[in-house]
Design a protein around this motif. Structure first.
Motif, PDB file in Angstrom:
ATOM      1  N   ASN A  21       4.773   0.605  -9.384  1.00 42.25           N
ATOM      2  CA  ASN A  21       3.599   0.872 -10.214  1.00 42.25           C
ATOM      3  C   ASN A  21       2.640  -0.315 -10.242  1.00 42.25           C
ATOM      4  N   ASN A  22       3.168  -1.530 -10.283  1.00 45.32           N
ATOM      5  CA  ASN A  22       2.296  -2.699 -10.371  1.00 45.32           C
ATOM      6  C   ASN A  22       1.358  -2.824  -9.165  1.00 45.32           C
ATOM      7  N   PRO A  23       1.873  -2.856  -7.941  1.00 48.49           N
ATOM      8  CA  PRO A  23       0.935  -2.924  -6.805  1.00 48.49           C
ATOM      9  C   PRO A  23       0.112  -1.660  -6.646  1.00 48.49           C
ATOM     10  N   ALA A  24       0.674  -0.501  -7.022  1.00 52.61           N
ATOM     11  CA  ALA A  24      -0.099   0.735  -6.912  1.00 52.61           C
ATOM     12  C   ALA A  24      -1.281   0.713  -7.881  1.00 52.61           C
ATOM     13  N   ALA A  25      -1.039   0.269  -9.111  1.00 53.26           N
ATOM     14  CA  ALA A  25      -2.126   0.177 -10.089  1.00 53.26           C
ATOM     15  C   ALA A  25      -3.169  -0.845  -9.650  1.00 53.26           C
ATOM     16  N   ALA A  26      -2.691  -1.958  -9.071  1.00 57.60           N
ATOM     17  CA  ALA A  26      -3.629  -2.969  -8.571  1.00 57.60           C
ATOM     18  C   ALA A  26      -4.494  -2.399  -7.450  1.00 57.60           C
ATOM     19  N   LYS A  40      -4.935  -4.989   0.579  1.00 56.76           N
ATOM     20  CA  LYS A  40      -3.989  -5.258   1.657  1.00 56.76           C
ATOM     21  C   LYS A  40      -2.688  -5.828   1.107  1.00 56.76           C
ATOM     22  N   GLU A  41      -2.796  -6.777   0.190  1.00 50.32           N
ATOM     23  CA  GLU A  41      -1.596  -7.391  -0.384  1.00 50.32           C
ATOM     24  C   GLU A  41      -0.778  -6.375  -1.171  1.00 50.32           C
ATOM     25  N   SER A  42      -1.452  -5.530  -1.960  1.00 47.01           N
ATOM     26  CA  SER A  42      -0.736  -4.519  -2.743  1.00 47.01           C
ATOM     27  C   SER A  42      -0.065  -3.499  -1.832  1.00 47.01           C
ATOM     28  N   SER A  43      -0.770  -3.084  -0.788  1.00 47.58           N
ATOM     29  CA  SER A  43      -0.185  -2.113   0.150  1.00 47.58           C
ATOM     30  C   SER A  43       1.029  -2.699   0.861  1.00 47.58           C
ATOM     31  N   GLN A  44       0.937  -3.971   1.232  1.00 47.23           N
ATOM     32  CA  GLN A  44       2.074  -4.624   1.874  1.00 47.23           C
ATOM     33  C   GLN A  44       3.254  -4.713   0.916  1.00 47.23           C
ATOM     34  N   VAL A  61       9.411  -0.097  -0.147  1.00 48.70           N
ATOM     35  CA  VAL A  61       9.971   1.072   0.545  1.00 48.70           C
ATOM     36  C   VAL A  61      10.988   0.627   1.594  1.00 48.70           C
ATOM     37  N   ALA A  62      10.664  -0.455   2.312  1.00 46.28           N
ATOM     38  CA  ALA A  62      11.604  -0.968   3.321  1.00 46.28           C
ATOM     39  C   ALA A  62      12.890  -1.446   2.671  1.00 46.28           C
ATOM     40  N   ALA A  63      12.765  -2.084   1.494  1.00 42.48           N
ATOM     41  CA  ALA A  63      13.959  -2.561   0.795  1.00 42.48           C
ATOM     42  C   ALA A  63      14.820  -1.394   0.322  1.00 42.48           C
TER      43      ALA A  63
END
Length: 469
Positions: free
Chosen positions: A161-166, A289-293, A299-301
């Protein structure tokens, strides 16, 4: 088959010759051949199989592969027969011949009748035990699995949620920045800025993009005020929207004066606005870019943790499993807990069921966090010792009392309240390490320090024989 061949088996100690003869009368001797399937996983356990000689592999399908989970290689070991007391009883694995030998096949109804005749009370107790254990275990496991899944899902949702909201915020701001960028270009065009002026302005823009931002928030705020005051003196009315972006990029008064030399009065404000808009767009794209990464890394983890699309047995680096487990449990890491990693650099890969090991790491780390009560040091260490890989999960909690440590690996033993923990007890963790991977797990505890030490052979594990299927 003669009862003299069964008498040496410890399994039949206490039976008279007459009782043993009654059991043999309703049974049959079955010859074992390599590759011959005697019974199949999931089918009703209509027969009780007692090994006389030879070897039988007990095979389970785990994911897309078949895995030998145990061997019947000692005369007297047995499997199946569960329908003697439980109508829903099924074989827990497939029995497949691994060498030439013999096995006694006893129908479940014969076993039930003989047992009731010889020990009626024992028969009733076993039937009751099966029913009660099945009901309790099914309910408890279902509840624990749901709680564990819910906890991990909630933690993962929080992490994503944090990177998605960002990303959402950055996209909204990017739309506004693009509108401001287009408006500033329109202002420059309407004031007929020359190509030489625009080229000089772009050169100045590139200069501040290469600078570092002010070192702290206080310095940034001071710089914003200074730039806004300069713009007010030069007739810029939108200084409150332009100054923050220029200050964040490191622009100073000297840079502003150089811009004023390039642009005349009417073009100064749209020129500064164009520079500020391009800087905002660049910054927002970097945030997206940073949030998407970050989302991609999560997801990879998760994929690494769950071992999706991977073979059940594989050569793995246990460090990767520890790290993906930390990601899954990050929501449970209190601010007062420090994670110390002490990973060996010469760690050999191990042949293992990676998904099962990750469940063990989840349990050990979760227990360590609970023990510290929100403050302390979580230590994860790995090292190579001869032909083994050693993994340690340590905490600085109050320590484990000797009476608790002595029972920690007993089935169903726990010191946690209902609904707490991962749902995987140390007894199951021990079975995964010992029976599935041929390793060991031990507890070393004293006040202020508890370490769970796991040792796994780097060579392919050999499943240990078990007494029953």
């Amino acid at each position: 088959m003669h009862i003299e061949e069964l008498r040496p088996l410890n399994l039949f100690d206490g039976l008279t010759d007459e009782q043993l003869a009654e059991l043999v009368e309703g049974s049959a001797e079955v010859r074992i051949q390599p590759g011959l399937e005697l019974f199949r996983e999931g089918e009703h356990a209509d027969f009780w199989w007692v090994l006389i000689d030879g070897v039988i592999d007990l095979v389970r399908r785990i994911g897309p592969e078949e895995t030998v989970v145990a061997k019947m290689d000692v005369p007297g070991r047995w499997a199946g027969g569960f329908r003697a007391w439980d109508e829903q009883g099924v074989y827990l694995a497939t029995g497949r011949g691994a060498s030439v030998g013999r096995v006694l096949r006893v129908p479940a109804d014969v076993l039930r009748e003989r047992f009731r005749a010889w020990n009626p009370l024992g028969g009733h107790l076993i039937e009751g035990l099966y029913r009660t254990a099945r009901s309790i275990e099914a309910t408890a496991r279902q509840r624990e699995s749901l709680v564990t899944l819910g906890t991990l899902a909630a933690g993962l949702a929080h992490e994503i949620n944090n990177p998605a909201a960002a990303t959402v915020r950055a996209v909204d701001a990017l739309e506004d920045a693009c509108q401001a960028l287009l408006a500033s270009l329109g202002g420059l065009a309407s004031n007929e800025i020359s190509a030489q002026q625009f080229t000089a302005l772009d050169t100045l823009r590139r200069q501040i993009m290469a600078k570092a931002a002010p070192p702290d928030a206080l310095a940034l705020a001071d710089l914003e005020d200074t730039l806004a005051s300069w713009m007010t003196r030069h007739g810029v009315v939108s200084e409150w929207t332009i100054a923050p972006s220029l200050a964040a990029a490191g622009a100073d008064l000297a840079w502003c004066e150089r811009v004023a030399l390039v642009l005349d009065g009417p073009t100064l404000e749209p020129g500064l606005e164009w520079v500020a808009s391009t800087l905002s767009v660049t910054m927002l794209l970097s945030e997206i870019k940073e949030s998407s990464q970050r989302i991609s890394a999560l997801v990879a983890a998760v994929k690494s943790y769950s071992q999706m699309d991977r073979a059940s047995m594989q050569r793995i680096d246990v460090t990767d499993g520890l790290e993906s487990t930390l990601v899954m449990l990050r929501h449970k890491l209190p601010a007062g807990v420090t994670v110390v990693r002490d990973y060996g650099t010469d760690l050999p890969p191990v042949e293992a069921h990676a998904g099962e090991l990750n469940q063990v790491w989840t349990n050990l780390i979760d227990n360590a966090l609970d023990a510290m009560g929100g403050a302390g040091t979580l230590r994860l260490a790995t090292r190579a010792e001869q032909d083994d890989v050693v993994i340690e999960v340590g905490d600085t909690g109050p320590g484990m009392p000797p009476q608790v440590a002595a029972r920690a690996f007993e089935p169903f033993f726990t010191t946690k309240d209902v609904g707490k923990g991962t749902g995987l007890g140390l007894d199951i963790a021990q079975r995964i390490i010992v029976e599935r991977h041929g390793g060991t797990i031990a507890i070393h505890s004293r006040p202020g320090e508890t370490v769970l030490r796991v040792r796994i052979p780097a060579r392919p594990p050999k499943p240990l024989p078990q007494t029953a299927n």
